[in-house]
Design an enzyme around this catalytic site. Structure first.
Site, PDB file in Angstrom:
ATOM      1  N   ASN A  39      -7.338  -6.062   8.059  1.00 27.46           N
ATOM      2  CA  ASN A  39      -7.726  -7.270   8.767  1.00 27.46           C
ATOM      3  C   ASN A  39      -9.248  -7.384   8.828  1.00 27.46           C
ATOM      4  OD1 ASN A  39      -7.407  -5.008  10.637  1.00 27.46           O
ATOM      5  ND2 ASN A  39      -7.696  -6.447  12.327  1.00 27.46           N
ATOM      6  N   VAL A  40      -9.715  -8.622   8.767  1.00 23.64           N
ATOM      7  CA  VAL A  40     -11.143  -8.926   8.807  1.00 23.64           C
ATOM      8  C   VAL A  40     -11.322 -10.021   9.848  1.00 23.64           C
ATOM      9  CG1 VAL A  40     -13.162  -9.730   7.518  1.00 23.64           C
ATOM     10  CG2 VAL A  40     -11.398  -8.349   6.365  1.00 23.64           C
ATOM     11  N   GLU A  52      -2.119  -8.172   5.628  1.00 27.46           N
ATOM     12  CA  GLU A  52      -1.115  -8.534   4.626  1.00 27.46           C
ATOM     13  C   GLU A  52      -1.662  -9.584   3.665  1.00 27.46           C
ATOM     14  OE1 GLU A  52       1.065  -7.633   8.530  1.00 27.46           O
ATOM     15  OE2 GLU A  52      -0.795  -8.590   7.917  1.00 27.46           O
ATOM     16  N   CYS A  86       1.904 -14.388   8.138  1.00 23.83           N
ATOM     17  CA  CYS A  86       2.008 -13.380   7.083  1.00 23.83           C
ATOM     18  C   CYS A  86       3.445 -13.201   6.617  1.00 23.83           C
ATOM     19  CB  CYS A  86       1.409 -12.054   7.536  1.00 23.83           C
ATOM     20  SG  CYS A  86      -0.399 -12.112   7.524  1.00 23.83           S
TER      21      CYS A  86
END
Length: 130
Positions: A39-40, A52, A86
């Protein structure tokens, strides 16, 4: 490298300065290659990217469009599930029988299929008349 090790390793690279909730994901393509993502976050929360989605983007960038297995891990009391968005992204590139392993750092795992995670998923078959 296994899906578990790949997801655990990439999780360390997550950029999560706001939530401190680091997530790692690894997917195996139908061709057998493992792609990973983390994750960003962004200070403007909706502009962040899920782990994902990052793994899927890496797979597509490499020229593959079908996934056969998914592994997601985070530091959570319970195995972490892909968010709704996702789930839809995973359903775009995988069939209902694709196994998604959700895990936490304590080694607790839960396995479900994409069909279990997203019953009644919106898919290509809905677009047949367009």
């Amino acid at each position: 490298m296994s899906l578990q090790k790949s997801a655990l390793s990439v999780r360390e690279n997550a950029y999560a300065p706001y939530s401190n909730f680091k997530v790692g994901a690894a997917i195996r393509s139908e061709g057998g290659t493992i792609y990973s993502g983390c994750n960003v976050e962004n200070v403007a929360y909706p502009e962040g990217t899920c782990a994902e989605a990052g793994a899927i983007a890496a797979m597509v960038a490499a020229g593959e469009t079908r996934l056969s297995e998914v592994y997601v891990i985070a530091d959570s009391p319970h195995p972490v599930s892909p968010c709704g968005g996702c789930r839809q992204k995973l359903a775009e590139f995988g069939t209902g029988d694709v196994v998604v392993t959700m895990a936490n750092l304590d080694g607790v795992e839960q396995k479900m299929t994409l069909a279990d995670l997203m019953p009644g998923a919106f898919g290509e078959h809905h677009m047949e008349n367009t």
